[in-house]
Design an enzyme around this catalytic site. Sequence first.
Site, PDB file in Angstrom:
ATOM      1  N   LEU A 146     -49.878 -79.539 -33.663  1.00 47.02           N
ATOM      2  CA  LEU A 146     -51.212 -79.673 -33.071  1.00 47.02           C
ATOM      3  C   LEU A 146     -52.298 -79.734 -34.137  1.00 47.02           C
ATOM      4  CD1 LEU A 146     -53.064 -79.676 -30.536  1.00 47.02           C
ATOM      5  CD2 LEU A 146     -53.021 -77.162 -30.651  1.00 47.02           C
ATOM      6  N   ARG A 191     -46.261 -38.268 -52.804  1.00 48.37           N
ATOM      7  CA  ARG A 191     -47.038 -38.558 -54.008  1.00 48.37           C
ATOM      8  C   ARG A 191     -47.943 -37.369 -54.338  1.00 48.37           C
ATOM      9  NH1 ARG A 191     -48.197 -40.429 -58.981  1.00 48.37           N
ATOM     10  NH2 ARG A 191     -50.298 -41.301 -59.165  1.00 48.37           N
ATOM     11  N   GLU A 205     -53.537 -69.026 -34.721  1.00 46.63           N
ATOM     12  CA  GLU A 205     -53.625 -68.805 -33.268  1.00 46.63           C
ATOM     13  C   GLU A 205     -55.082 -68.663 -32.826  1.00 46.63           C
ATOM     14  OE1 GLU A 205     -51.157 -68.888 -31.127  1.00 46.63           O
ATOM     15  OE2 GLU A 205     -49.386 -68.748 -32.396  1.00 46.63           O
TER      16      GLU A 205
END
Length: 385
Positions: free
Chosen positions: A122, A269, A364
């Site tokens: 498209l 961490r 989209e």
Amino acid sequence: MDAADFSAVLSEVRRFVRERVVPVEAEIDEKDEMPADIREAAKAMGLFGFALPEEYGGLGLSAYEEAQLMFELGYTTPSLRSMFGTNNGIAGHVLMVGGTEEQKTQWLPRIASGEVLASFALTEPEAGSDPSTLTTRAHLDGGEWVINGAKRYITNAPLADVFMVFARTDPDAPRTRGISTFLVPAGTPGLTVAPRDHKMGQFGAWTADVYFDDVRVPTEALVGGADGLNRGFSTAMGCIAHGRVHISALMVGMAERLVDESVAYASTRKQSGKLIGSFQLVQGLIADSMTDYYAGRATVLEAARRFDSGEDTKIGPSCTKYFASEMVWRVADRAVQIHGGAGYMRGVAVERFYRDARLFRIYEGTSQVQQVIIAKALLGEAARA
């Protein structure tokens, strides 16, 4: 689908994603290629046809069920979903929505099984978020349709077996009319696929430009037959609306993964002799991301429910796509921030997802296009005054 069967499908997909795909994510990103064994496993699981009707070999999932499946698939690299997303989504739905019974029987079982990979052609160089301005044309000549034009950023184009091509068949009609859809098999003379694009992220999901130079197809290639003439735009919009719910759920799955990565890192961490998870500003980042994920999940499920019932097939898909794409981008950004310098390094999951997430705000329909769709649908004539 029966609830017990659907639960078993979700469990199998979750195990497949986390045990088979997550361990090879870095390899997929580095090589820009989906491993063949992953592709074959996806076919065997029915993932190429989960949203297609059972009578054509698919699983026949509703939008609500599909959203839950996408939550699981979104937990890993989005290139996994891209491999079969067009078969289930915008390409497969072209035939579901607008195809003749003969076209459905001929193509859908092979699309659902993964034997045929379909592409949705498209987008054009000057017709992206507004496809009504497309310039690819098709005209009848000697009982055949002749197609000329170019398409851009077409997902799976280098691998596609068939293209759903949108072309203007009535140049004098208003922009949103006079567009038709054609089934064009790969290898048709005059159809050329350019080398695949080199993108910022989503490696392993291939896109490329596609060119049509006097491509001839029989009249049977017109999707919907005579009834489908000049109805391609409405077909495309229906497919894209479904696709927006579908892709929104994928983003929610990615957000869940990013939250998990953030929590795991903050729990191990140390900085200044303390776990960074004990720092309240880090806690705030994690809390914000979890809240975003929670809201995104609820939004997608509600949009899917209303899509299935027919209550809302326009505003809801745009709302959830707009929110989810902005949401996952925020979550990805926070995940990198929580990881600090490590989050900027290749090979670290959140760095890869940060690159992958950026595209969701564009394809989209961009975030800005979703805003326009939502506002115009609510304001009606006032938006055009």
